[in-house]
Scaffold this motif. Sequence first.
Motif, mmCIF file in Angstrom:
data_model
loop_
_atom_site.group_PDB
_atom_site.id
_atom_site.type_symbol
_atom_site.label_atom_id
_atom_site.label_comp_id
_atom_site.label_asym_id
_atom_site.label_seq_id
_atom_site.Cartn_x
_atom_site.Cartn_y
_atom_site.Cartn_z
ATOM 1 N N LEU A 49 4.480 32.027 56.975
ATOM 2 C CA LEU A 49 5.267 30.722 57.305
ATOM 3 C C LEU A 49 4.158 29.915 57.664
ATOM 4 O O LEU A 49 3.447 29.478 57.535
ATOM 5 C CB LEU A 49 6.061 30.705 59.010
ATOM 6 N N ILE A 50 4.726 28.406 56.752
ATOM 7 C CA ILE A 50 4.410 27.372 56.923
ATOM 8 C C ILE A 50 5.510 26.143 57.595
ATOM 9 O O ILE A 50 6.421 25.839 57.572
ATOM 10 C CB ILE A 50 4.806 26.651 55.437
ATOM 11 N N LEU A 51 4.818 25.699 58.844
ATOM 12 C CA LEU A 51 5.151 24.811 59.801
ATOM 13 C C LEU A 51 4.175 24.319 59.779
ATOM 14 O O LEU A 51 3.609 24.047 59.891
ATOM 15 C CB LEU A 51 5.241 26.451 61.151
ATOM 16 N N LEU A 52 5.014 23.116 60.533
ATOM 17 C CA LEU A 52 4.504 21.783 61.523
ATOM 18 C C LEU A 52 2.957 22.299 61.966
ATOM 19 O O LEU A 52 4.429 23.769 62.989
ATOM 20 C CB LEU A 52 5.638 21.194 61.592
ATOM 21 N N GLU A 53 3.027 21.244 62.643
ATOM 22 C CA GLU A 53 2.003 21.456 64.454
ATOM 23 C C GLU A 53 2.625 21.621 65.027
ATOM 24 O O GLU A 53 3.639 21.301 65.443
ATOM 25 C CB GLU A 53 0.909 20.064 63.744
ATOM 26 N N GLU A 54 1.261 22.386 66.402
ATOM 27 C CA GLU A 54 1.809 23.419 66.949
ATOM 28 C C GLU A 54 2.746 21.515 67.534
ATOM 29 O O GLU A 54 1.631 20.683 67.774
ATOM 30 C CB GLU A 54 1.099 23.447 67.781
ATOM 31 N N GLY A 55 3.076 22.046 68.781
ATOM 32 C CA GLY A 55 4.083 20.430 69.185
ATOM 33 C C GLY A 55 5.050 19.697 69.120
ATOM 34 O O GLY A 55 5.872 18.980 69.576
ATOM 35 N N SER A 56 5.776 19.998 68.006
ATOM 36 C CA SER A 56 6.552 19.406 67.028
ATOM 37 C C SER A 56 8.116 20.014 67.888
ATOM 38 O O SER A 56 8.045 21.169 67.589
ATOM 39 C CB SER A 56 6.197 19.964 65.555
ATOM 40 N N SER A 57 8.501 19.356 67.669
ATOM 41 C CA SER A 57 10.369 19.591 67.691
ATOM 42 C C SER A 57 10.345 20.856 66.975
ATOM 43 O O SER A 57 11.533 21.825 67.485
ATOM 44 C CB SER A 57 11.586 18.685 68.474
ATOM 45 N N THR A 58 10.343 20.531 65.586
ATOM 46 C CA THR A 58 10.795 21.623 64.542
ATOM 47 C C THR A 58 10.138 23.077 64.879
ATOM 48 O O THR A 58 10.869 24.001 64.872
ATOM 49 C CB THR A 58 10.989 21.435 62.871
ATOM 50 N N ARG A 59 8.958 22.931 65.191
ATOM 51 C CA ARG A 59 8.306 24.283 65.599
ATOM 52 C C ARG A 59 8.472 24.553 66.680
ATOM 53 O O ARG A 59 8.776 25.803 67.054
ATOM 54 C CB ARG A 59 6.985 23.630 65.124
ATOM 55 N N GLU A 60 8.554 24.175 67.102
ATOM 56 C CA GLU A 60 9.040 24.723 69.210
ATOM 57 C C GLU A 60 10.528 25.269 69.298
ATOM 58 O O GLU A 60 10.507 26.216 69.585
ATOM 59 C CB GLU A 60 9.108 23.478 70.206
ATOM 60 N N SER A 97 3.958 33.184 63.843
ATOM 61 C CA SER A 97 2.134 32.975 63.534
ATOM 62 C C SER A 97 2.234 31.916 62.071
ATOM 63 O O SER A 97 3.322 32.496 61.434
ATOM 64 C CB SER A 97 1.606 33.668 63.809
ATOM 65 N N ALA A 98 1.880 31.068 62.576
ATOM 66 C CA ALA A 98 2.216 30.145 61.105
ATOM 67 C C ALA A 98 0.549 30.176 60.244
ATOM 68 O O ALA A 98 -0.098 30.827 60.688
ATOM 69 C CB ALA A 98 2.096 28.765 61.400
ATOM 70 N N GLY A 99 0.997 30.683 59.059
ATOM 71 C CA GLY A 99 -0.069 31.372 58.120
ATOM 72 C C GLY A 99 -0.355 29.611 57.842
ATOM 73 O O GLY A 99 -1.920 29.981 57.030
ATOM 74 N N ILE A 100 0.091 28.726 57.579
ATOM 75 C CA ILE A 100 -0.451 27.806 57.321
ATOM 76 C C ILE A 100 0.035 26.807 58.757
ATOM 77 O O ILE A 100 1.897 26.681 58.412
ATOM 78 C CB ILE A 100 -0.415 26.745 56.002
ATOM 79 N N GLN A 101 -0.220 25.633 58.890
ATOM 80 C CA GLN A 101 0.363 24.848 59.798
ATOM 81 C C GLN A 101 -0.201 23.290 58.663
ATOM 82 O O GLN A 101 -1.133 23.036 58.302
ATOM 83 C CB GLN A 101 -0.246 24.099 61.161
ATOM 84 N N ALA A 102 1.059 22.492 58.698
ATOM 85 C CA ALA A 102 1.595 21.311 58.312
ATOM 86 C C ALA A 102 1.655 20.199 58.796
ATOM 87 O O ALA A 102 1.984 20.252 60.044
ATOM 88 C CB ALA A 102 1.995 21.125 56.819
ATOM 89 N N GLY A 103 0.928 18.891 57.923
ATOM 90 C CA GLY A 103 1.428 17.265 59.128
ATOM 91 C C GLY A 103 2.576 16.780 58.600
ATOM 92 O O GLY A 103 3.342 16.091 59.416
ATOM 93 N N SER A 104 3.372 17.501 57.464
ATOM 94 C CA SER A 104 4.711 16.622 57.360
ATOM 95 C C SER A 104 5.807 17.553 56.956
ATOM 96 O O SER A 104 4.955 18.140 56.452
ATOM 97 C CB SER A 104 3.850 15.240 56.647
ATOM 98 N N VAL A 105 6.773 17.067 56.889
ATOM 99 C CA VAL A 105 7.386 18.601 55.899
ATOM 100 C C VAL A 105 7.633 17.769 54.608
ATOM 101 O O VAL A 105 7.836 19.016 54.118
ATOM 102 C CB VAL A 105 8.582 18.074 56.202
ATOM 103 N N ASP A 106 6.907 17.250 54.010
ATOM 104 C CA ASP A 106 6.648 16.873 52.726
ATOM 105 C C ASP A 106 5.625 17.637 52.215
ATOM 106 O O ASP A 106 5.724 18.488 51.208
ATOM 107 C CB ASP A 106 6.348 15.405 52.170
ATOM 108 N N VAL A 107 5.056 17.958 52.639
ATOM 109 C CA VAL A 107 3.561 18.421 52.385
ATOM 110 C C VAL A 107 3.879 19.872 52.805
ATOM 111 O O VAL A 107 4.076 21.085 51.308
ATOM 112 C CB VAL A 107 2.021 18.969 53.657
ATOM 113 N N ILE A 108 5.450 20.610 53.940
ATOM 114 C CA ILE A 108 5.986 21.833 53.458
ATOM 115 C C ILE A 108 6.515 22.397 52.741
ATOM 116 O O ILE A 108 6.273 23.416 52.015
ATOM 117 C CB ILE A 108 6.258 22.179 55.176
#
Length: 194
Positions: A108-119, A133-144
Amino acid sequence: VNLEAGSLHIAASDTLCRHFLLPMLQEFHDRHPEIRIQVTNRPSPACLSMVHEHTADIAFVNRSPYAPPPRILLEDVLDYEDIFVGGETYTRYQGLNPTLADLAREPLILLEEGSSTRENLERWAFSEGISLSAGIQAGSVDVILDLVRINLGIGWIPDYALPRDLSPYLFRIHTQASPPGRTVVRLDWKVTDR
């Protein structure tokens, strides 16, 4: 706000600004070119603080389970849901409507912990008894979206951020159960009669 002159300071998260506010800002600017617009990108809690501290006139944020401070006006402006998106490697899920448990076994490619989308996803998974668990954490939706396009995993994004020009390299994965709905709210300072 005086619509003939002056300025408007808007606070919004990066995702909301890029994928929700831009068309509204363009229309507002076309109708009121003499108004200077300032946009500040911050996480939703910081945007709320900016309105509360009068450093922003208005904010657009994801509704949170917490009540806003007194004298902050909250108005619903958009109902939406978060969705899974896949790339070419995951076409087996097109039309299949997998369960959340099925998708939790994929990277799964998720936003970083603490983002409302991930929560939102984590609360949904917890309610279903599923460990994520996140396979990859990204800082923005565009990067996802970029990471999904190159098949590094399945992304989790707000539906309003899904590009309109979908291709075989990017598609929505519909699940058997719908994720919890979400709402974008507008925050501003309550004006009261004295």
